[in-house]
Enzyme design. Sequence first.
Site, short mmCIF file in Angstrom:
data_model
loop_
_atom_site.label_atom_id
_atom_site.label_comp_id
_atom_site.label_asym_id
_atom_site.label_seq_id
_atom_site.Cartn_x
_atom_site.Cartn_y
_atom_site.Cartn_z
CD GLU A 128 31.66 45.34 -23.28
OE1 GLU A 128 30.95 45.14 -24.30
OE2 GLU A 128 31.39 44.86 -22.15
CB CYS A 165 52.24 62.15 -27.97
SG CYS A 165 50.78 61.41 -27.18
CG PHE A 207 46.01 58.16 -23.14
CD1 PHE A 207 47.21 58.73 -23.54
CD2 PHE A 207 44.91 58.26 -23.96
CE1 PHE A 207 47.29 59.40 -24.74
CE2 PHE A 207 44.99 58.94 -25.17
CZ PHE A 207 46.19 59.51 -25.56
CG ASP A 219 48.63 57.59 -15.03
OD1 ASP A 219 48.17 57.89 -16.15
OD2 ASP A 219 48.01 57.79 -13.97
N GLY A 227 51.30 56.06 -30.57
CA GLY A 227 50.09 56.71 -30.11
C GLY A 227 48.87 55.83 -30.19
N GLY A 228 48.90 54.85 -31.06
CA GLY A 228 47.84 53.89 -31.23
C GLY A 228 48.23 52.97 -32.37
CB ALA A 261 45.30 53.38 -36.71
#
Length: 418
Positions: free
Chosen positions: A94, A201, A252, A254, A342-343, A345
């Site tokens: 969460e 990636c 992630f 698809d 990728g994220g 951060a």
Amino acid sequence: MYNSPFISLLFIFLQPPSKYFNISCLCRTMSLLNGNGTAAPKQTSTKRVPTPGKATILATGKSFPSQIIPQEFLVEGFCRDTKCEDLAIKEKLERLCKTTTVKTRYTVMCKEILDQYPELATEGVPTIRQRLEIANPAVVEMAKEASLACIKEWGRPAGDITHIVYVSSSEIRLPGGDLYLSSELGLRSDVGRVMLYFLGCYGGVTGLRVAKDIAENNPGSRVLLTTSETTILGFRPPNKDRPYDLVGAALFGDGAAAVIIGTDPIERVESPFMELNYAVQQFLPGTQHVIDGRLSEEGINFKLGRDLPQKIEDNIELFCKKLMAKEGLKNFNDLFWAVHPGGPAILNRLESNLGLKSCKLECSRKALMDFGNVSSNTIFYVIEYMREELKRADGEEWGLALAFGPGITFEGILMRSL
């Protein structure tokens, strides 16, 4: 439903979302005002002329599976379908779902698949055969739909495609998806095929570099580049000994993407919008074990070193300057930026390290929010958003496309907006 981890280096760069998601970009607002604060007259942008012999992006397309996952329902569905009753794992998932900034994702995995293959949610069961039975046809179907959308926008017949570059880290078979896709699209039998497997990636930017080289060395050629990914190979029930699995489940998605690349666009027939000026790939020596991905009987497993974020941060500025030097560019904020998200951060670190204005990574953040990290595909979702952003009158001429992956590998392209 839920999603699952996929091989990539960027998923560990998670931290709480910051202000740039919701606050309008000051630099863009000011560009729309005169010095006295009143609205500036509306300008009409003029298309730039492509450089003869340089590869350009002529069209784009994308496709997703039908299963959509609103992030707020991820935890309940994932724990239900993996029969996870561990409250600590649920609470951690969460928290991760909130920090990713992702709002929606798409996935091949669904209730019907789990009903047919319940062993996919069982720890320690050899399931690579079952995973490939699902993944192999799924990635080609998504690639087909993305390619058809791209060809339709291009406006020329599929028979005019001379080469195909197929990128995926989600299927394993001989012959590969490049042949199946060529057949499904009705491409000519002598189409030149290149298959790029298991790059993670950075695969989308690698595909652009390879397509650029093919187009520029084969005058008149038209290259269909497709990327297609599913998280089926990495899906598994949560385990405290694999903390990265939860990050993947929260991040992630698809999907598939496609672009057509070619030089010297035909006037009034083709509509180039981005020129691929200069491409560089670089690996960091001695870092090949920082991202360790292995295919096992249970699917894909991987480990990441704790020093990964710092290694990227230590090297990104010089890498960008190498690309910019080709055209004598100096100021990072004079460019547009298409960065694989990728994220959150990794975007935050890049923005801070290079001193970028918060608006510069807006397209990357929006792609992450709308689709999650879709591995090699994601850079094309960013480029599509950037395409619309650059239509405004003050759109930058030069920019960078960047992605990072196993190796540690950096991929970058100096691009010119047309």
